[in-house]
Scaffold this motif. Sequence first.
Motif, PDB file in Angstrom:
ATOM      1  N   TYR A 187       0.839  -1.198   0.000  1.00 11.50           N
ATOM      2  CA  TYR A 187       0.000   0.000   0.000  1.00 11.50           C
ATOM      3  C   TYR A 187       0.877   1.253   0.000  1.00 11.50           C
ATOM      4  O   TYR A 187       1.798   1.374   0.819  1.00 11.50           O
ATOM      5  N   PRO A 192      -4.970  13.169   1.660  1.00 15.32           N
ATOM      6  CA  PRO A 192      -5.974  13.358   0.615  1.00 15.32           C
ATOM      7  C   PRO A 192      -5.573  14.363  -0.462  1.00 15.32           C
ATOM      8  O   PRO A 192      -6.251  14.460  -1.484  1.00 15.32           O
ATOM      9  N   GLU A 193      -4.488  15.143  -0.238  1.00 15.43           N
ATOM     10  CA  GLU A 193      -4.130  16.163  -1.240  1.00 15.43           C
ATOM     11  C   GLU A 193      -2.616  16.367  -1.239  1.00 15.43           C
ATOM     12  O   GLU A 193      -1.969  16.248  -0.193  1.00 15.43           O
ATOM     13  N   VAL A 254      -1.106  11.202  -4.851  1.00 16.23           N
ATOM     14  CA  VAL A 254      -2.149  10.917  -3.860  1.00 16.23           C
ATOM     15  C   VAL A 254      -2.792   9.596  -4.260  1.00 16.23           C
ATOM     16  O   VAL A 254      -3.128   9.405  -5.428  1.00 16.23           O
ATOM     17  N   THR A 255      -2.930   8.696  -3.309  1.00 17.90           N
ATOM     18  CA  THR A 255      -3.558   7.401  -3.601  1.00 17.90           C
ATOM     19  C   THR A 255      -4.833   7.249  -2.770  1.00 17.90           C
ATOM     20  O   THR A 255      -5.059   7.994  -1.816  1.00 17.90           O
ATOM     21  N   GLY A 256      -5.604   6.231  -3.097  1.00 16.03           N
ATOM     22  CA  GLY A 256      -6.810   5.929  -2.313  1.00 16.03           C
ATOM     23  C   GLY A 256      -6.576   4.785  -1.343  1.00 16.03           C
ATOM     24  O   GLY A 256      -7.538   4.213  -0.817  1.00 16.03           O
ATOM     25  N   ASP A 257      -5.309   4.447  -1.061  1.00 19.20           N
ATOM     26  CA  ASP A 257      -5.043   3.226  -0.291  1.00 19.20           C
ATOM     27  C   ASP A 257      -5.485   3.335   1.172  1.00 19.20           C
ATOM     28  O   ASP A 257      -5.966   2.359   1.752  1.00 19.20           O
ATOM     29  N   GLU A 259      -7.999   5.063   2.292  1.00 21.35           N
ATOM     30  CA  GLU A 259      -9.464   4.922   2.292  1.00 21.35           C
ATOM     31  C   GLU A 259      -9.872   3.481   1.988  1.00 21.35           C
ATOM     32  O   GLU A 259     -10.810   2.957   2.585  1.00 21.35           O
ATOM     33  N   GLU A 260      -9.132   2.832   1.076  1.00 23.33           N
ATOM     34  CA  GLU A 260      -9.471   1.434   0.745  1.00 23.33           C
ATOM     35  C   GLU A 260      -9.379   0.554   1.989  1.00 23.33           C
ATOM     36  O   GLU A 260     -10.243  -0.285   2.242  1.00 23.33           O
ATOM     37  N   ARG A 264     -12.670   4.964   5.196  1.00 16.17           N
ATOM     38  CA  ARG A 264     -12.982   6.402   5.378  1.00 16.17           C
ATOM     39  C   ARG A 264     -11.835   7.192   4.759  1.00 16.17           C
ATOM     40  O   ARG A 264     -10.727   6.673   4.590  1.00 16.17           O
ATOM     41  N   PRO A 265     -12.083   8.450   4.400  1.00 13.67           N
ATOM     42  CA  PRO A 265     -11.026   9.211   3.725  1.00 13.67           C
ATOM     43  C   PRO A 265      -9.785   9.379   4.604  1.00 13.67           C
ATOM     44  O   PRO A 265      -9.887   9.359   5.839  1.00 13.67           O
TER      45      PRO A 265
END
Length: 281
Positions: A187, A192-193, A254-257, A259-260, A264-265
């Motif tokens: 991961y 988030p930014e 930036v990844t979504g890992d 949150e995955e 949650r964010p």
Amino acid sequence: MILITGATGTIGSEVLRLLVERGERVRAVSRSPERLPPGLDVVRADFDDSGTLRLAMPGVKALFLLTAPAKPTPDHDLAVLDAAARTGVGKVVKLSAIGTGETIGDRTVGAWHLVAERAVRDSGLAWTVLRPSGFASNLLAFARPIAAGAPVPNLTGDARQGVVDPRDVAAVAVEALTASVHDGRTYALTGPEPLSVPDQAAILASALGRPVGTVDVPVDAARADMVGRGLDASAVDAMLTGVEWARAGHNAVVTGDVEEVLGRPATSFATWARDHLAAFR
Ligand SMILES: NC(=O)c1ccc[n+]([C@@H]2O[C@H](COP(=O)([O-])OP(=O)(O)OC[C@H]3O[C@@H](n4cnc5c(N)ncnc54)[C@H](OP(=O)(O)O)[C@@H]3O)[C@@H](O)[C@H]2O)c1
């Protein structure tokens, strides 16, 4: 039983807190057990002393593997893995770093993590590798001068990075340690930014209600300062290779890992700053 190395550090202490809160059986490793809360199962062990590492392993099913960059060698990870392999540990969650294995010129970012990650994947244990971006908490190293009105030293110019809240990194580690769905995954953990150091200073300034400046520090000046303060030259080079890679804009990712894994964010830098305002006042 879950073993936590680096249990007195930024990430390990939060991993420890979250696991205890969940009611998991834990054992913490430190060279200075007196720094840990009383009543815990603590083993005094040193990555440089494989005998002490073996003493930490009996009964351990899963291992949080954190080694410190003060000595940028994979030897510490390899020593912990060797001790784990001898005693029936089933799973390892390794804290690595974003950018590991990337290159800048003829240098490899996170070269020591790269060798250790390979050893983790080849260990025969179930594994998860966590590659966080720069920690929001790195700013705490300058909290006192910032509180006194000094600018934030900026080694990365206007390059942005997916600065991550270390509490999110620890929360992901806890999920990986306790659920097999994360086995075999790597991961990349970001906030988030993407934010530059001046962006972070502006967010902190807004939370504090007063200006916070930045001062550009060329990489060569940072190297001279750190070596002058007695830091190990190879550790400084390893750290600054990552800094130069980020300064060149390669870590504006930036990844979504988070949150995955957490559902949650990822926590924003603004939230991290609000939660740590006292340190900067
Ligand atoms: N800072 C960042 O922005 C960032 C970003 C991505 C990845 N990372 C990675 O995160 C890791 C550092 O995590 P952290 O910031 O949570 O650590 P940290 O706060 O610097 O703490 C280091 C921990 O390592 C332990 N330690 C150091 N030398 C040891 C030894 N010889 N034997 C046993 N334990 C030893 C210390 O325990 P005792 O002193 O109690 O023994 C301490 O708990 C590094 O691998 C780094 O590459 C950092």
